[in-house]
Design an enzyme around this catalytic site. Structure first.
Site, PDB file in Angstrom:
ATOM      1  CE  LYS A  10      37.844 -26.188  24.222  1.00  0.00           C
ATOM      2  NZ  LYS A  10      37.195 -26.196  25.576  1.00  0.00           N
ATOM      3  CE1 TYR A  50      33.056 -23.170  23.752  1.00  0.00           C
ATOM      4  CE2 TYR A  50      34.788 -21.595  23.232  1.00  0.00           C
ATOM      5  CZ  TYR A  50      34.385 -22.877  23.532  1.00  0.00           C
ATOM      6  OH  TYR A  50      35.331 -23.888  23.616  1.00  0.00           O
ATOM      7  CG  ASN A 113      38.113 -28.540  28.350  1.00  0.00           C
ATOM      8  OD1 ASN A 113      38.480 -27.823  27.419  1.00  0.00           O
ATOM      9  ND2 ASN A 113      36.863 -28.618  28.734  1.00  0.00           N
ATOM     10  CG  HIS A 116      34.274 -27.389  20.750  1.00  0.00           C
ATOM     11  ND1 HIS A 116      33.270 -27.029  21.611  1.00  0.00           N
ATOM     12  CD2 HIS A 116      33.682 -27.520  19.523  1.00  0.00           C
ATOM     13  CE1 HIS A 116      32.121 -26.921  20.934  1.00  0.00           C
ATOM     14  NE2 HIS A 116      32.348 -27.213  19.670  1.00  0.00           N
ATOM     15  CD  GLU A 127      29.730 -26.090  17.681  1.00  0.00           C
ATOM     16  OE1 GLU A 127      30.453 -27.080  17.434  1.00  0.00           O
ATOM     17  OE2 GLU A 127      29.202 -25.906  18.783  1.00  0.00           O
TER      18      GLU A 127
END
Ligand code: IDP
Ligand code: MG
Length: 135
Positions: A10, A50, A113, A116, A127
């Site tokens: 990310k 998402y 965080n 993913h 995905e």
């Protein structure tokens, strides 16, 4: 069983200069890189990725975050790759993630965080289709 999983480093991983360090965890484990690309994503792409979270209260901030700068998208392959990557990533909240995991060692946030990883074979197929439709 050999599996493929969709992994995102990310924008916090890129902006903090941790791409090499995080990628090393996956490579050291023995996973292979099938595809990898640095890209910036639109709000629409975030909504697609998402889809299960778009109605959640945390989603507007999450979308703001994942569209805030470049990220690295990749497909990793290996034995039980989906579960193995989730294990390396650690629990969602970096403050609670176990030491030794990517999030546990390098993140102090529930949102920022770092990574993913797809959570099931169905999610991985969906995905990978969004991020790397050519695969
Ligand atoms: P996961 O990435 O460990 O699969 P999910 O529950 O699928 O976690 O949530 C997707 C992402 O949304 C998380 O990685 C994190 O960036 C963000 N997120 C999840 N829960 C919260 C929260 O309670 N507050 C802020 N951000 C959250
Ligand atoms: Mg998830």
């Amino acid at each position: 069983m050999t599996q493929r999983t969709l992994v995102l480093l990310k924008p916090d991983t890129v902006s903090r200069g941790l791409v090499g360090k995080v990628l090393d965890r996956y490579e050291a484990k023995g996973l292979s890189i099938v595809a990898m690309e640095l890209r910036r994503i639109t709000a629409e792409m975030s909504d697609q990725h998402y889809a299960e979270h778009v109605e959640r209260d945390f989603y507007p901030d999450l979308r703001e975050f994942v569209t805030s700068g470049p990220l690295v998208a990749m497909v990793l392959e290996g034995d039980d790759a989906i579960e193995v990557v989730r294990g390396l990533n650690g629990a969602t909240d970096g403050r609670k993630a176990a030491a030794g995991t990517i999030r546990g060692d390098l993140s102090l946030s529930n949102r920022e965080n770092l990574v993913h990883g797809s959570d099931s074979p169905e999610s991985a197929a969906r995905e990978i289709g969004i991020w790397f439709p050519e695969l």
